[in-house]
Design an enzyme around this catalytic site. Structure first.
Site, PDB file in Angstrom:
ATOM      1  N   TYR A 118       0.831  -1.202   0.000  1.00 30.13           N
ATOM      2  CA  TYR A 118       0.000   0.000   0.000  1.00 30.13           C
ATOM      3  C   TYR A 118       0.873   1.263   0.000  1.00 30.13           C
ATOM      4  CZ  TYR A 118      -4.271  -2.702   0.933  1.00 30.13           C
ATOM      5  OH  TYR A 118      -5.332  -3.562   0.843  1.00 30.13           O
ATOM      6  N   LYS A 165       6.283 -14.078   3.653  1.00 32.61           N
ATOM      7  CA  LYS A 165       6.631 -14.898   2.487  1.00 32.61           C
ATOM      8  C   LYS A 165       8.120 -14.700   2.225  1.00 32.61           C
ATOM      9  CE  LYS A 165       5.466 -17.496  -1.106  1.00 32.61           C
ATOM     10  NZ  LYS A 165       4.814 -18.825  -1.072  1.00 32.61           N
ATOM     11  N   ASP A 198       0.991 -18.499   2.391  1.00 26.17           N
ATOM     12  CA  ASP A 198       0.148 -19.502   1.725  1.00 26.17           C
ATOM     13  C   ASP A 198      -0.224 -20.617   2.704  1.00 26.17           C
ATOM     14  OD1 ASP A 198       2.858 -20.147   1.692  1.00 26.17           O
ATOM     15  OD2 ASP A 198       2.851 -21.000  -0.320  1.00 26.17           O
ATOM     16  N   ASP A 222      -4.845  -7.864   4.815  1.00 25.77           N
ATOM     17  CA  ASP A 222      -6.111  -7.535   4.150  1.00 25.77           C
ATOM     18  C   ASP A 222      -6.787  -8.817   3.675  1.00 25.77           C
ATOM     19  OD1 ASP A 222      -8.082  -5.909   2.831  1.00 25.77           O
ATOM     20  OD2 ASP A 222      -7.019  -6.260   0.941  1.00 25.77           O
ATOM     21  N   ASP A 226     -10.171 -11.179   5.434  1.00 25.76           N
ATOM     22  CA  ASP A 226     -11.417 -11.567   4.762  1.00 25.76           C
ATOM     23  C   ASP A 226     -11.617 -13.079   4.847  1.00 25.76           C
ATOM     24  OD1 ASP A 226     -11.840  -8.890   3.972  1.00 25.76           O
ATOM     25  OD2 ASP A 226     -12.670  -9.523   2.044  1.00 25.76           O
TER      26      ASP A 226
HETATM   27  C1  IPM Z   1     -10.165  -2.926   4.034  1.00 26.49           C
HETATM   28  C2  IPM Z   1     -10.465  -2.493   2.631  1.00 26.49           C
HETATM   29  C3  IPM Z   1      -9.520  -1.360   2.249  1.00 26.49           C
HETATM   30  C4  IPM Z   1      -8.127  -1.912   2.274  1.00 26.49           C
HETATM   31  C5  IPM Z   1      -9.833  -0.697   0.894  1.00 26.49           C
HETATM   32  C6  IPM Z   1     -11.266  -0.238   0.810  1.00 26.49           C
HETATM   33  C7  IPM Z   1      -8.905   0.436   0.595  1.00 26.49           C
HETATM   34  O1  IPM Z   1     -10.408  -3.552   1.750  1.00 26.49           O
HETATM   35  O2  IPM Z   1     -10.239  -2.111   4.954  1.00 26.49           O
HETATM   36  O3  IPM Z   1      -9.860  -4.118   4.220  1.00 26.49           O
HETATM   37  O4  IPM Z   1      -7.661  -2.490   1.289  1.00 26.49           O
HETATM   38  O5  IPM Z   1      -7.459  -1.755   3.306  1.00 26.49           O
HETATM   39 MN    MN Z   2     -10.101  -5.503   2.749  1.00 33.16          MN
END
Ligand code: IPM
Ligand code: MN
Length: 316
Positions: A118, A165, A198, A222, A226
């Site tokens: 990022y 990694k 991984d 990130d 999820d």
């Molecule tokens: C998160 C989101 C953000 C990120 C995006 C919306 C910039 O996916 O907070 O996980 O990638 O950090």
């Molecule tokens: Mn995210």
């Protein structure tokens, strides 16, 4: 003493789940003052600024920010910068805390929030055929994120997994790994292990119960957060906190979900659980526990407002 909370709904369902979280916070009758502010793609189209100066000014004076979601375009839009990324950077919120709880799983992902992939250092070569990203990893950011993760591990079950990694990304992940292991060694009461990212994904999918605290770089965190959310009730329950030097930002992990926006359909519980993290951070530990218990005990009715009402009513 009263605390000031800036509420930024943003785009899509963000603008629905934040008022729902406010409804629940108000039911607690705590000395909280709410200030609404604007940010996101709609704000950008209206004002030319995704994070208007007035919003930033309000945020600077606040004790905490509750943030919904904003729509991020898939392609470059001149002048647009993601407001959440701007807030993380502006306040140097270097730790992104993402708990995943459910079905025997109780883990915390501590995601480095300021650098890595990022970095924003991305460009296309003149021929238009090659795109290059600089993945920035510094010793300073690696040390402070692992230190934060160790402090959390101490408060939890005392176990930390460093995810990287380094077998391929020898310099960047190599530095993160080396500084991370050195830092963690200063916490003898924390049991540390390491996994390649991984393998970490595989083990999360196969047996997430083995994890306590996971610390990792920005993009890995990130993605893994999820995955962890998908294993524990989905994005409808995934909350997060961005903490560090300045005013902390609390946000559901989900996005603006334009497909279901404007229909009072979104599950508000991730925003409400993010509000619980905010309460904890401000020291309202009992109210936070009450909100959390009520949110977990309440199913999403299918209506954002009705679910929030039920949660507000269930708080004891
Ligand atoms: C998160 C989101 C953000 C990120 C995006 C919306 C910039 O996916 O907070 O996980 O990638 O950090
Ligand atoms: Mn995210």
């Amino acid at each position: 003493m009263s605390h000031t909370i800036v509420l930024i709904g943003g785009d899509g369902i963000g603008a629905e789940v934040i008022p729902a979280a406010r409804r629940v916070l108000e039911a607690l009758r705590l000395p909280l003052t709410f200030v609404e502010a604007d940010a996101g793609f709609a704000a950008f189209e209206r004002t030319g600024d995704a994070l208007p100066a007035e919003t930033l000014r309000l945020c600077e004076r606040a004790d905490a920010i509750l943030f919904g979601a904003t729509q991020s375009p898939m392609t470059k839009v001149a002048g647009y910068r993601s407001p959440i990324l701007q807030l993380r950077r502006h306040f140097d919120l270097y730790a992104n805390l993402r708990p995943a709880v459910g079905e025997g799983v109780d883990l915390l992902i501590v995601r480095e929030n300021t650098e890595g992939m990022y970095s924003g250092r991305e460009r296309v070569e003149d021929d238009g055929e090659t795109a290059i990203l600089e993945r920035v990893i510094t010793a300073r950011a690696s040390a402070r994120i692992v230190e934060a993760a160790c402090a959390w591990a101490r408060r939890r079950r005392g176990r930390l997994t460093l995810v990287h990694k380094a077998n391929v990304l020898k310099e960047t992940c190599g530095l993160f790994r080396r500084v991370g292991l050195e830092t963690a060694a200063r916490f003898p009461d924390v049991a540390v292990d390491e996994l390649l990212v991984d393998t970490a994904a595989l083990q999360l999918a196969q047996d997430a119960r083995r994890f306590d605290v996971i610390v990792t770089t920005n993009l890995f965190g990130d993605i893994l957060s999820d995955l962890a959310a998908g294993l524990t009730g989905g994005l409808g329950l995934a909350a997060s906190a961005n903490v560090g030097a300045g005013v902390p930002v609390f946000e559901p992990v989900h996005g603006s979900a334009p497909d279901i926006a404007g229909q009072d359909k979104a599950d508000p519980r991730a925003a409400i659980l993010s509000a619980a993290m905010l309460l904890d951070h401000l020291g309202y530990v009992q109210p936070a526990a009450g909100v959390r218990a009520a949110a977990y005990a309440t199913a999403h009715t299918g209506s954002t407002t009705a679910t929030a009402e039920r949660i507000a009513a269930a708080i004891t």
